[in-house]
Every structure is written in C-alpha cells, then in structure tokens.
Write a protein that holds these residues in place. Structure first.
Motif, PDB file in Angstrom:
ATOM      1  N   CYS A   1       7.714   2.988 -20.365  1.00 22.23           N
ATOM      2  CA  CYS A   1       9.154   3.040 -20.097  1.00 22.23           C
ATOM      3  C   CYS A   1       9.443   2.872 -18.600  1.00 22.23           C
ATOM      4  CB  CYS A   1       9.743   4.354 -20.602  1.00 22.23           C
ATOM      5  SG  CYS A   1       9.837   4.459 -22.401  1.00 22.23           S
ATOM      6  N   THR A   2       8.578   3.425 -17.759  1.00 23.60           N
ATOM      7  CA  THR A   2       8.756   3.272 -16.318  1.00 23.60           C
ATOM      8  C   THR A   2       8.569   1.812 -15.905  1.00 23.60           C
ATOM      9  OG1 THR A   2       7.971   5.529 -15.944  1.00 23.60           O
ATOM     10  CG2 THR A   2       7.962   4.053 -14.051  1.00 23.60           C
ATOM     11  N   VAL A   3       7.568   1.159 -16.463  1.00 29.17           N
ATOM     12  CA  VAL A   3       7.348  -0.264 -16.179  1.00 29.17           C
ATOM     13  C   VAL A   3       8.545  -1.083 -16.652  1.00 29.17           C
ATOM     14  CG1 VAL A   3       5.920  -2.278 -16.737  1.00 29.17           C
ATOM     15  CG2 VAL A   3       4.839  -0.080 -16.216  1.00 29.17           C
ATOM     16  N   GLU A   4       9.064  -0.766 -17.837  1.00 30.79           N
ATOM     17  CA  GLU A   4      10.230  -1.487 -18.361  1.00 30.79           C
ATOM     18  C   GLU A   4      11.430  -1.335 -17.422  1.00 30.79           C
ATOM     19  OE1 GLU A   4      10.821   0.171 -22.216  1.00 30.79           O
ATOM     20  OE2 GLU A   4       8.950  -0.633 -23.024  1.00 30.79           O
ATOM     21  N   ARG A   5      11.651  -0.117 -16.942  1.00 29.32           N
ATOM     22  CA  ARG A   5      12.774   0.109 -16.023  1.00 29.32           C
ATOM     23  C   ARG A   5      12.603  -0.662 -14.729  1.00 29.32           C
ATOM     24  NH1 ARG A   5      14.641   5.856 -14.477  1.00 29.32           N
ATOM     25  NH2 ARG A   5      16.030   4.513 -13.260  1.00 29.32           N
ATOM     26  N   ALA A   6      11.372  -0.696 -14.214  1.00 25.31           N
ATOM     27  CA  ALA A   6      11.120  -1.433 -12.977  1.00 25.31           C
ATOM     28  C   ALA A   6      11.436  -2.917 -13.159  1.00 25.31           C
ATOM     29  CB  ALA A   6       9.668  -1.250 -12.552  1.00 25.31           C
ATOM     30  N   LEU A   7      11.079  -3.466 -14.313  1.00 22.23           N
ATOM     31  CA  LEU A   7      11.387  -4.862 -14.596  1.00 22.23           C
ATOM     32  C   LEU A   7      12.885  -5.078 -14.756  1.00 22.23           C
ATOM     33  CD1 LEU A   7       8.501  -5.638 -17.096  1.00 22.23           C
ATOM     34  CD2 LEU A   7       8.992  -6.971 -15.041  1.00 22.23           C
ATOM     35  N   ASP A   8      13.529  -4.204 -15.523  1.00 16.23           N
ATOM     36  CA  ASP A   8      14.956  -4.357 -15.803  1.00 16.23           C
ATOM     37  C   ASP A   8      15.808  -4.205 -14.552  1.00 16.23           C
ATOM     38  OD1 ASP A   8      14.300  -4.690 -18.440  1.00 16.23           O
ATOM     39  OD2 ASP A   8      14.805  -2.648 -19.041  1.00 16.23           O
ATOM     40  N   GLU A   9      15.401  -3.282 -13.671  1.00 19.40           N
ATOM     41  CA  GLU A   9      16.216  -2.960 -12.494  1.00 19.40           C
ATOM     42  C   GLU A   9      15.697  -3.600 -11.205  1.00 19.40           C
ATOM     43  OE1 GLU A   9      16.693   1.286 -12.314  1.00 19.40           O
ATOM     44  OE2 GLU A   9      16.989   1.439 -14.495  1.00 19.40           O
ATOM     45  N   ALA A  10      14.684  -4.470 -11.327  1.00 19.33           N
ATOM     46  CA  ALA A  10      14.106  -5.160 -10.168  1.00 19.33           C
ATOM     47  C   ALA A  10      13.777  -4.156  -9.060  1.00 19.33           C
ATOM     48  CB  ALA A  10      15.053  -6.245  -9.658  1.00 19.33           C
ATOM     49  N   MET A  11      12.934  -3.191  -9.419  1.00 21.52           N
ATOM     50  CA  MET A  11      12.601  -2.103  -8.499  1.00 21.52           C
ATOM     51  C   MET A  11      11.096  -2.028  -8.285  1.00 21.52           C
ATOM     52  SD  MET A  11      13.691   1.909  -8.888  1.00 21.52           S
ATOM     53  CE  MET A  11      15.398   1.435  -9.150  1.00 21.52           C
ATOM     54  N   ALA A  12      10.701  -1.752  -7.047  1.00 21.49           N
ATOM     55  CA  ALA A  12       9.277  -1.599  -6.738  1.00 21.49           C
ATOM     56  C   ALA A  12       8.707  -0.388  -7.479  1.00 21.49           C
ATOM     57  CB  ALA A  12       9.077  -1.454  -5.233  1.00 21.49           C
ATOM     58  N   LEU A  13       7.425  -0.493  -7.795  1.00 24.08           N
ATOM     59  CA  LEU A  13       6.776   0.477  -8.662  1.00 24.08           C
ATOM     60  C   LEU A  13       5.493   0.974  -8.006  1.00 24.08           C
ATOM     61  CD1 LEU A  13       7.040   1.524 -11.667  1.00 24.08           C
ATOM     62  CD2 LEU A  13       5.647  -0.451 -12.307  1.00 24.08           C
ATOM     63  N   ARG A  14       5.281   2.289  -8.016  1.00 25.50           N
ATOM     64  CA  ARG A  14       4.025   2.855  -7.508  1.00 25.50           C
ATOM     65  C   ARG A  14       3.096   3.078  -8.701  1.00 25.50           C
ATOM     66  NH1 ARG A  14       2.737   4.869  -2.826  1.00 25.50           N
ATOM     67  NH2 ARG A  14       4.935   5.018  -2.192  1.00 25.50           N
ATOM     68  N   LEU A  15       1.911   2.464  -8.664  1.00 21.81           N
ATOM     69  CA  LEU A  15       0.971   2.527  -9.776  1.00 21.81           C
ATOM     70  C   LEU A  15      -0.318   3.229  -9.388  1.00 21.81           C
ATOM     71  CD1 LEU A  15       1.004  -1.167 -11.131  1.00 21.81           C
ATOM     72  CD2 LEU A  15       2.389   0.760 -11.938  1.00 21.81           C
ATOM     73  N   THR A  16      -0.901   3.917 -10.358  1.00 23.04           N
ATOM     74  CA  THR A  16      -2.302   4.301 -10.287  1.00 23.04           C
ATOM     75  C   THR A  16      -2.989   3.461 -11.345  1.00 23.04           C
ATOM     76  OG1 THR A  16      -1.779   6.554  -9.605  1.00 23.04           O
ATOM     77  CG2 THR A  16      -3.977   6.164 -10.503  1.00 23.04           C
ATOM     78  N   TYR A  17      -3.975   2.671 -10.919  1.00 19.46           N
ATOM     79  CA  TYR A  17      -4.558   1.658 -11.809  1.00 19.46           C
ATOM     80  C   TYR A  17      -6.076   1.749 -11.804  1.00 19.46           C
ATOM     81  CZ  TYR A  17      -5.316  -2.922 -13.972  1.00 19.46           C
ATOM     82  OH  TYR A  17      -5.687  -3.948 -14.819  1.00 19.46           O
ATOM     83  N   THR A  18      -6.672   1.628 -12.990  1.00 24.38           N
ATOM     84  CA  THR A  18      -8.119   1.616 -13.136  1.00 24.38           C
ATOM     85  C   THR A  18      -8.549   0.211 -13.528  1.00 24.38           C
ATOM     86  OG1 THR A  18      -8.099   3.935 -13.855  1.00 24.38           O
ATOM     87  CG2 THR A  18     -10.096   2.651 -14.294  1.00 24.38           C
ATOM     88  N   ASP A  19      -9.353  -0.442 -12.703  1.00 22.39           N
ATOM     89  CA  ASP A  19      -9.745  -1.821 -12.992  1.00 22.39           C
ATOM     90  C   ASP A  19     -10.918  -1.874 -13.969  1.00 22.39           C
ATOM     91  OD1 ASP A  19     -12.099  -1.336 -11.573  1.00 22.39           O
ATOM     92  OD2 ASP A  19     -11.403  -2.339  -9.755  1.00 22.39           O
ATOM     93  N   ALA A  20     -11.417  -3.090 -14.234  1.00 26.09           N
ATOM     94  CA  ALA A  20     -12.452  -3.286 -15.251  1.00 26.09           C
ATOM     95  C   ALA A  20     -13.758  -2.597 -14.891  1.00 26.09           C
ATOM     96  CB  ALA A  20     -12.691  -4.776 -15.463  1.00 26.09           C
ATOM     97  N   THR A  21     -13.986  -2.325 -13.599  1.00 23.88           N
ATOM     98  CA  THR A  21     -15.226  -1.660 -13.172  1.00 23.88           C
ATOM     99  C   THR A  21     -15.109  -0.142 -13.161  1.00 23.88           C
ATOM    100  OG1 THR A  21     -14.659  -1.669 -10.812  1.00 23.88           O
ATOM    101  CG2 THR A  21     -15.723  -3.645 -11.702  1.00 23.88           C
ATOM    102  N   GLY A  22     -13.874   0.366 -13.482  1.00 24.30           N
ATOM    103  CA  GLY A  22     -13.662   1.806 -13.465  1.00 24.30           C
ATOM    104  C   GLY A  22     -13.155   2.338 -12.150  1.00 24.30           C
ATOM    105  N   HIS A  23     -12.927   1.442 -11.178  1.00 28.47           N
ATOM    106  CA  HIS A  23     -12.416   1.871  -9.868  1.00 28.47           C
ATOM    107  C   HIS A  23     -10.916   2.143  -9.962  1.00 28.47           C
ATOM    108  CE1 HIS A  23     -11.835   2.150  -5.558  1.00 28.47           C
ATOM    109  NE2 HIS A  23     -10.898   1.208  -5.627  1.00 28.47           N
TER     110      HIS A  23
END
Length: 239
Positions: free
Chosen positions: A139-161
């Motif tokens: 829902c947060t990602v959807e809002r960022a797209l709908d409202e053209a707003m920057a988003l702070r993410l915590t992301y885990t890549d394919a290596t687990g980093h």
C-alpha cells in the motif's frame, strides 16, 4: 427474484431515483420482501464498495451516487470468464490487489445475468496457494506511485544483502509472475528495479519525486525489451 438479481436491481432502483433518497419501506414494497431483508441487502452492497449513503430526517432514506456506480455492463459470457481468470492472478503480492477485488465486485454486480452467472461459476472452480500478505508495504508503494512521492526502502537483494535507500518511483514491471518497482535510486544515481517481495520496509518521505521516463530507466537492463501488456493497450494514454 433471487438475491443476486435483487442486489443488482436494488442498485439500479437507487440509481434511477438519485439524488432523491428512497426509504427502506418503499424498497421493501418494490421488491416484495421484508424491511429487514432490504436492510441486510443494503449492508451487503456497502461492504462490496457500492457508494450508498443514509439520509437522515423527514424525507430521508437511502441514496446512491450515480457518478460512482456502473450502468448495466453487457459482457459476453467469454468476456466475463476471461475477466474472472485475469482477476484470479491478483494475489496478496499484486499491486492494487485490494482495489482489483472491489472493482471486480462492482463489475460482476453490474453484469447481465448470463455473464454474471458465468463469472461466478468459474470463480467457484479456481483455487490458489495463499501468498504472504505484505499489504502495508504494498500500500505504501502504491501511494508513492499514485502521489509521485519519494520512498524510503529497506531492500534485500538476491545475495541477501540488506540496504536502505531513497528512491523516486517511475512505474511497475511484471515478469515471470513477479512484480518490480522501477525507480530512480538517489543512492546509486541511476534507475533500479526492486522486487516487491524483497522490500522489507517502506515509508513515504513526503518529498515529491521528479517525473521519470520508464523506458529510459529500463534501458541497458535485462528488461530493456519490456513493452506494455497487450491487454492494457486500450487503457494506455495516447502517445
């Protein structure tokens, strides 16, 4: 008249009278059922997203916003079953899955009887293995797209980093049954793709995101050849 047909007819009765409200008693007389049955039907319609409102006081009753409801939709049986099959793919990890469910309920309620029956029959013959529910992040990602707003993410890549970064959303990519947020990464100063099921936290920054060209961000990546889905061609804005 069975209940499904009555629910459909009830919406059309309120639409025809709008913006004038109709009393529960009047609706009960019109459909030859009890006032308790009408009340139960109205509550069901509200739960499926029909924009009903109660008007208090003398001359009050129930009304529907005609601009927010659908006229009868004359889909063929094949079109109705195709729509049902497509909606079955919208699981808990699919962007806008909640909105897809309520939209489907409105569409089915507005279909002619053969199409509605076909859609409901097929829906009863489709099963799926439940997906993990990441609704708050999605829902947060959807809002960022709908409202053209920057988003702070915590992301885990394919290596687990795991990493934290601020991104400016540009669009969505679907490939091999997975969904990706395509965005301009302020940390990397480049376009990046983030698999939605690998985003472990997401928060709106309140900062506007600069307009970004989706094909340009994909250029040079494994998804450079991505094109709009054929089924969405009629919905896309003119170029």
């Amino acid at each position: 008249m069975n209940r499904t047909a009555r629910l459909y007819a009830l919406v059309e009765e309120l639409r025809a009278a709008a913006p004038r409200p109709l009393t529960v008693a009047a609706l009960a007389t019109r459909f030859e059922v009890s006032t308790r049955t009408v009340q139960r039907d109205l509550q069901t319609l509200m739960r499926t997203g029909v924009p009903l409102r109660s008007v208090p006081g003398r001359g009050g009753g129930w009304a529907v916003d005609p601009s927010m409801t659908l006229p009868p939709i004359r889909l063929t049986v094949e079109e109705a079953t195709a729509l049902t099959a497509a909606l079955a793919l919208a699981d808990a990890r699919t962007p806008y899955a909640g909105a897809a469910r309520t939209a489907a309920q409105k569409i089915v309620a507005s279909m002619t009887r053969p199409a509605s029956a076909a859609a409901r029959a097929l829906a009863g013959r489709i099963v799926a293995v439940p997906a993990p529910d990441d609704r708050p992040i999605r829902c947060t990602v959807e809002r960022a797209l709908d409202e053209a707003m920057a988003l702070r993410l915590t992301y885990t890549d394919a290596t687990g980093h795991e990493s934290d970064r601020v991104v400016e959303p540009a669009g969505l990519l679907t490939a091999d049954g997975r969904w990706y947020l395509i965005a301009w990464c302020r940390t990397r100063r480049a376009g990046r793709g983030f698999r939605l099921d690998r985003i472990t936290a997401a928060a709106l920054t309140g900062e506007p995101a600069s307009p970004r060209d989706l094909p340009a961000l994909l250029r040079g990546s494994a998804a450079a050849a991505a094109v709009p889905p054929a089924a969405l061609a009629s919905l896309a804005p003119p170029s």
